[in-house]
Design a protein around this motif. Structure first.
Motif, PDB file in Angstrom:
ATOM      1  N   VAL A  41       0.948  -1.131   0.090  1.00 18.10           N
ATOM      2  CA  VAL A  41      -0.120   0.008   0.098  1.00 18.10           C
ATOM      3  C   VAL A  41       0.799   1.389  -0.035  1.00 18.10           C
ATOM      4  O   VAL A  41       1.787   1.404   0.936  1.00 18.10           O
ATOM      5  CB  VAL A  41      -0.994   0.025   1.237  1.00 18.10           C
ATOM      6  N   ALA A  42       0.577   2.176  -1.037  1.00 17.79           N
ATOM      7  CA  ALA A  42       1.396   3.448  -1.243  1.00 17.79           C
ATOM      8  C   ALA A  42       0.967   4.010   0.301  1.00 17.79           C
ATOM      9  O   ALA A  42       0.030   4.396   0.734  1.00 17.79           O
ATOM     10  CB  ALA A  42       1.016   4.090  -2.350  1.00 17.79           C
ATOM     11  N   CYS A  43       2.333   5.032   0.648  1.00 20.51           N
ATOM     12  CA  CYS A  43       2.042   5.633   2.065  1.00 20.51           C
ATOM     13  C   CYS A  43       2.073   7.025   1.749  1.00 20.51           C
ATOM     14  O   CYS A  43       2.454   7.666   2.700  1.00 20.51           O
ATOM     15  CB  CYS A  43       3.424   5.181   2.805  1.00 20.51           C
ATOM     16  N   GLY A  44       1.659   7.559   0.656  1.00 19.03           N
ATOM     17  CA  GLY A  44       1.516   8.997   0.505  1.00 19.03           C
ATOM     18  C   GLY A  44       2.668   9.949   0.233  1.00 19.03           C
ATOM     19  O   GLY A  44       2.729  10.839  -0.219  1.00 19.03           O
ATOM     20  N   PHE A  45       3.914   9.181  -0.026  1.00 20.86           N
ATOM     21  CA  PHE A  45       5.321   9.951  -0.632  1.00 20.86           C
ATOM     22  C   PHE A  45       5.336   9.996  -2.366  1.00 20.86           C
ATOM     23  O   PHE A  45       5.435  10.993  -2.850  1.00 20.86           O
ATOM     24  CB  PHE A  45       6.424   9.379  -0.070  1.00 20.86           C
ATOM     25  N   HIS A  46       4.989   8.668  -2.849  1.00 19.89           N
ATOM     26  CA  HIS A  46       4.931   8.676  -4.343  1.00 19.89           C
ATOM     27  C   HIS A  46       3.805   8.518  -4.811  1.00 19.89           C
ATOM     28  O   HIS A  46       3.392   8.819  -6.069  1.00 19.89           O
ATOM     29  CB  HIS A  46       5.676   7.530  -4.828  1.00 19.89           C
ATOM     30  N   TYR A  73      10.438   7.362  -2.588  1.00 19.87           N
ATOM     31  CA  TYR A  73      10.904   8.587  -2.488  1.00 19.87           C
ATOM     32  C   TYR A  73       9.821   9.886  -2.239  1.00 19.87           C
ATOM     33  O   TYR A  73       8.574   9.310  -2.654  1.00 19.87           O
ATOM     34  CB  TYR A  73      11.729   9.194  -3.716  1.00 19.87           C
ATOM     35  N   SER A  74      10.020  10.934  -1.780  1.00 23.66           N
ATOM     36  CA  SER A  74       9.026  12.015  -1.950  1.00 23.66           C
ATOM     37  C   SER A  74       8.856  12.455  -3.279  1.00 23.66           C
ATOM     38  O   SER A  74       9.782  13.430  -3.648  1.00 23.66           O
ATOM     39  CB  SER A  74       9.653  13.053  -0.858  1.00 23.66           C
ATOM     40  N   ASP A  75       8.201  12.130  -4.061  1.00 25.16           N
ATOM     41  CA  ASP A  75       8.248  12.477  -5.642  1.00 25.16           C
ATOM     42  C   ASP A  75       6.846  12.054  -6.027  1.00 25.16           C
ATOM     43  O   ASP A  75       6.447  10.961  -6.946  1.00 25.16           O
ATOM     44  CB  ASP A  75       9.239  11.233  -6.360  1.00 25.16           C
ATOM     45  N   GLY A  78       6.570  12.578 -10.097  1.00 20.20           N
ATOM     46  CA  GLY A  78       7.205  11.486 -10.706  1.00 20.20           C
ATOM     47  C   GLY A  78       6.831  10.229 -10.388  1.00 20.20           C
ATOM     48  O   GLY A  78       7.487   9.198 -10.966  1.00 20.20           O
ATOM     49  N   PHE A  79       5.838   9.965  -9.587  1.00 20.23           N
ATOM     50  CA  PHE A  79       5.131   8.626  -9.332  1.00 20.23           C
ATOM     51  C   PHE A  79       6.371   7.766  -8.666  1.00 20.23           C
ATOM     52  O   PHE A  79       6.418   6.583  -8.477  1.00 20.23           O
ATOM     53  CB  PHE A  79       4.521   7.866 -10.375  1.00 20.23           C
ATOM     54  N   GLY A  80       7.401   8.451  -7.869  1.00 18.59           N
ATOM     55  CA  GLY A  80       8.336   7.786  -7.319  1.00 18.59           C
ATOM     56  C   GLY A  80       9.311   7.104  -8.430  1.00 18.59           C
ATOM     57  O   GLY A  80      10.056   6.290  -7.854  1.00 18.59           O
ATOM     58  N   ARG A  81       9.151   7.177  -9.339  1.00 25.60           N
ATOM     59  CA  ARG A  81       9.897   6.460 -10.538  1.00 25.60           C
ATOM     60  C   ARG A  81      11.589   7.380 -10.906  1.00 25.60           C
ATOM     61  O   ARG A  81      11.979   6.793 -12.018  1.00 25.60           O
ATOM     62  CB  ARG A  81       9.302   6.128 -11.716  1.00 25.60           C
ATOM     63  N   ARG A  82      11.691   8.461 -10.193  1.00 23.57           N
ATOM     64  CA  ARG A  82      12.840   9.263 -10.406  1.00 23.57           C
ATOM     65  C   ARG A  82      13.754   9.106  -9.336  1.00 23.57           C
ATOM     66  O   ARG A  82      13.639   9.336  -8.105  1.00 23.57           O
ATOM     67  CB  ARG A  82      12.419  10.624 -10.717  1.00 23.57           C
ATOM     68  N   PHE A  83      15.147   8.663  -9.640  1.00 23.76           N
ATOM     69  CA  PHE A  83      16.218   8.534  -8.500  1.00 23.76           C
ATOM     70  C   PHE A  83      16.190  10.053  -7.902  1.00 23.76           C
ATOM     71  O   PHE A  83      16.370  10.921  -8.574  1.00 23.76           O
ATOM     72  CB  PHE A  83      17.419   8.089  -8.984  1.00 23.76           C
ATOM     73  N   LEU A  91      16.434  10.022   4.383  1.00 21.03           N
ATOM     74  CA  LEU A  91      15.694   8.998   3.812  1.00 21.03           C
ATOM     75  C   LEU A  91      15.003   8.034   4.801  1.00 21.03           C
ATOM     76  O   LEU A  91      14.017   7.598   4.895  1.00 21.03           O
ATOM     77  CB  LEU A  91      16.731   8.122   2.981  1.00 21.03           C
ATOM     78  N   ALA A  92      15.978   7.768   5.772  1.00 23.85           N
ATOM     79  CA  ALA A  92      15.542   6.882   6.987  1.00 23.85           C
ATOM     80  C   ALA A  92      14.577   7.321   7.619  1.00 23.85           C
ATOM     81  O   ALA A  92      13.376   6.769   8.021  1.00 23.85           O
ATOM     82  CB  ALA A  92      16.667   6.727   7.737  1.00 23.85           C
ATOM     83  N   ASP A  93      14.274   8.868   7.842  1.00 21.83           N
ATOM     84  CA  ASP A  93      13.211   9.393   8.761  1.00 21.83           C
ATOM     85  C   ASP A  93      12.104   9.331   7.555  1.00 21.83           C
ATOM     86  O   ASP A  93      10.843   8.959   8.293  1.00 21.83           O
ATOM     87  CB  ASP A  93      13.721  10.818   9.034  1.00 21.83           C
TER      88      ASP A  93
END
Length: 268
Positions: A41-46, A73-75, A78-83, A91-93
């Motif tokens: 389940v997506a958690c709101g960042f991507h 990633y917070s993206d 870009g749907f989280g598909r960008r590095f 990142l850990a936080d």
């Protein structure tokens, strides 16, 4: 801990779900939650928002589908598909934040987050990116060292996770092409995504029974996995997932969450 093992005639089906945002819908979560045994389940960042997260958790819990935190990633754009080159501490936080947010909704639904699976560019990056892999491992250990983690066999992410004492679970991809080294072919390359449901179903059956599949260059490749990912956002995703499930069950393969306890996350 050693990688999670499963009986030879049992496997998990997972899918990325809850990936809409506001009025924007992606995929048919309702249908897929009647097919898969684990929901990333997506958690709101991507992708995802609080209402979608809560609704997805409620449906998963009601159907006995294991709930996993699909962290990225917070993206949103870009749907989280960008590095993203992000400091390991940050990142850990962000990973801890995402797991905690989803866990709140899972608990309200009578379940809990049962495992963690990175999404998109983060998933691919930590196949080899040592610092980011370490950050994700540190986040899971800090939140709950009992949470299993899902990833690509042979990845830096799972190597570090196992070394840190986490339970690692390997997965295969139903509709993604592989290189001869067992890596996923990048999505921007021809043939990276498979679209023929019959081909995909046969391929999944081979993986579930320990038979080799064909890599993108035609060589034989053995993919050992306790879970198979069926994507929820590709064209014809529901039909493809149904055919995969039908092919597996027709050959006597039991479908069950690798967590062992459905939405509750029990057994880990």
């Amino acid at each position: 801990m050693t990688p999670a093992s499963r009986p030879s005639r049992s496997i998990d089906l997972n899918s990325d779900l809850g990936e809409g945002y506001g009025r924007w819908e992606l995929g048919d979560d309702e249908a897929l939650l009647s097919i898969v045994t684990s929901a990333n389940v997506a958690c709101g960042f991507h992708a995802g928002d609080p209402s979608i997260m809560r609704r997805t958790c409620e449906t998963a819990a009601a159907r006995g589908v294991a709930i996993g935190a699909q962290v990225g990633y917070s993206d949103l754009a870009g749907f989280g598909r960008r590095f993203i080159e992000v400091a390991p501490e940050t990142l850990a936080d962000e990973i801890i934040y995402q797991i905690g947010a989803l866990d709140a909704f899972a608990r309200l639904a009578g379940g809990r987050v049962g495992y963690v699976k990175p999404h998109g560019a983060l998933y691919n990056a930590i196949v080899h990116h040592e610092e980011q892999a370490a950050a994700v491992v540190a986040a899971v250990r800090a939140y709950d060292p009992g949470l299993p983690v899902l990833g690509l066999p042979g990845s830096e992410w799972l190597r570090q996770a196992e070394a840190a004492g986490l339970t690692v679970v390997t997965e295969a991809f139903a509709d993604r092409a592989y290189t001869r080294e067992g890596r996923l072919v990048p999505r921007n390359r021809p043939g990276a995504v498979l679209h023929d449901p019959e081909q995909v179903a046969e391929r999944c059956l081979r993986m579930a029974t320990g038979e080799p599949i064909e890599a993108v260059d035609g060589t034989e490749l053995h993919v050992r996995a306790a879970s198979i990912c069926v994507h929820g956002d590709s064209p014809g995703a529901v039909d493809m997932a149904r055919r995969v499930r039908a092919a597996l069950t027709a050959h006597g393969i039991e479908l069950a969450p690798f967590t062992g306890g459905g939405a509750s996350g029990a057994g880990r």
